[in-house]
Design an enzyme around this catalytic site. Structure first.
Site, PDB file in Angstrom:
ATOM      1  N   SER A   1       0.852  -1.190   0.000  1.00 27.49           N
ATOM      2  CA  SER A   1       0.000   0.000   0.000  1.00 27.49           C
ATOM      3  C   SER A   1       0.883   1.233   0.000  1.00 27.49           C
ATOM      4  O   SER A   1       2.067   1.167   0.372  1.00 27.49           O
ATOM      5  CB  SER A   1      -0.891  -0.004   1.252  1.00 27.49           C
ATOM      6  OG  SER A   1      -1.516   1.248   1.468  1.00 27.49           O
TER       7      SER A   1
ATOM      8  N   TYR B   1      -1.407  -0.963  10.675  1.00 26.61           N
ATOM      9  CA  TYR B   1      -1.533  -1.129   9.220  1.00 26.61           C
ATOM     10  C   TYR B   1      -0.282  -0.616   8.498  1.00 26.61           C
ATOM     11  O   TYR B   1       0.277  -1.302   7.636  1.00 26.61           O
ATOM     12  CB  TYR B   1      -2.772  -0.392   8.725  1.00 26.61           C
ATOM     13  CG  TYR B   1      -3.105  -0.657   7.278  1.00 26.61           C
ATOM     14  CD1 TYR B   1      -3.692  -1.859   6.888  1.00 26.61           C
ATOM     15  CD2 TYR B   1      -2.846   0.292   6.294  1.00 26.61           C
ATOM     16  CE1 TYR B   1      -3.998  -2.113   5.553  1.00 26.61           C
ATOM     17  CE2 TYR B   1      -3.161   0.057   4.960  1.00 26.61           C
ATOM     18  CZ  TYR B   1      -3.731  -1.142   4.596  1.00 26.61           C
ATOM     19  OH  TYR B   1      -4.032  -1.388   3.272  1.00 26.61           O
TER      20      TYR B   1
END
Length: 281
Positions: free
Chosen positions: A142, A155
């Site tokens: 990401s 995350y």
């Protein structure tokens, strides 16, 4: 750069019934690939496989990325079914918006275990088959690997870890003819993003992803970019492309350091030496 033709290749995908996983499956099938769909929800994975064409071209296995034995069994079964595996896409991932002060430690552990450890288990289980085909390993990371939002320590740490891990593994397996890449999309529509937009904290942080720095791109743009990265056997895929400078800045000197600090022959020898003393459970 050489084109890695996906027609006839066997591609294994974790998190196959999710928003990105299922979209990748459809596009890969259109490219002529054969698909091993791995997912926790076996019934949903079988339904998707049947919808996409049935077991000669696409089939499904239950696989939990939190268990190496589970991933190894799924890879072994898929390789036996299709006669091998050429490409592995480690796509399974989760998130929640939560600050360290109130996040339960078990929730933090779960995100790290699925998003980071799960990628390692997936790539490790697939490596013997991919190496025999001189194929390619892809991990879905990401832009969060480089842009570290608050309430996202779990995350961002997991996605930055995936990026670093892929860089390390690439050096280890280069002599086997295996390519390794990480994909770094910004926000795009998925069921996970639906959960973020249903969370008041998530809406406050990113403004509903309606514009500015946090605007979403289309899922098709992500799918096309990931598949293009596989076809090019890219080290890194950044989506959209205009984020490339932000993504590459942290690793600006990585290639120089690797070239000066790690000789290929030394890496091959170090791998062999490490295997002699491999830790056993």
């Amino acid at each position: 750069m050489p084109h890695y033709d996906l027609s006839g290749r066997v591609v294994a995908i974790t998190g196959a019934t999710g928003g990105l996983g299922s979209a990748l499956a459809r596009k890969l099938l259109a490219k002529g690939a054969r698909l091993a769909l791995f997912d926790l929800d076996l019934a949903a994975a079988i339904r998707l496989a049947q919808e996409l064409g049935g077991e000669r071209q696409v089939w499904a296995w239950r696989a939990d990325v939190r268990s190496y034995q589970d991933m190894q069994a799924a890879m072994d079964s898929a390789a036996a079914h299709f006669g091998g595996i050429d490409v592995v896409i480690a796509n399974a991932g989760i998130d929640e918006v939560s600050p360290m002060a109130t996040m339960h430690p078990a929730a933090f552990d779960r995100v790290i275990d699925i998003n980071l450890n799960g990628v390692w288990r997936t790539l490790k289980a697939g490596l013997p088959y991919v190496a025999s085909q001189r194929g390619y390993l892809m991990a879905i990371s990401s832009m969060a690997a480089f842009v570290h939002s608050p309430l996202q320590a779990h995350y961002t740490a997991s996605k930055a870890g995936v990026w670093a891990m892929c860089d390390s593994i690439r050096l280890e397996v280069k002599h086997l003819g295996v390519g390794v890449g990480s994909a770094h999309p910004t926000f795009f529509p998925t069921p996970m993003m639906d959960q973020v937009h249903a969370d008041a904290a998530g809406v406050k942080l990113w403004g509903g992803n309606k514009g500015g720095l946090w605007r979403m791109i289309s899922r098709d743009e992500v799918v096309d970019g990931v598949i293009r990265g596989i076809e090019r056997r890219s080290d890194m895929v950044v989506l959209p492309a205009q984020n490339t400078l932000v993504a590459k800045a942290p690793g600006l000197f990585r290639k120089v350091t690797e070239k000066l600090g790690f000789k290929s022959a030394d890496i091959v020898e170090a791998v062999a030496l490490a295997e002699r003393k491999a830790w056993r459970a």
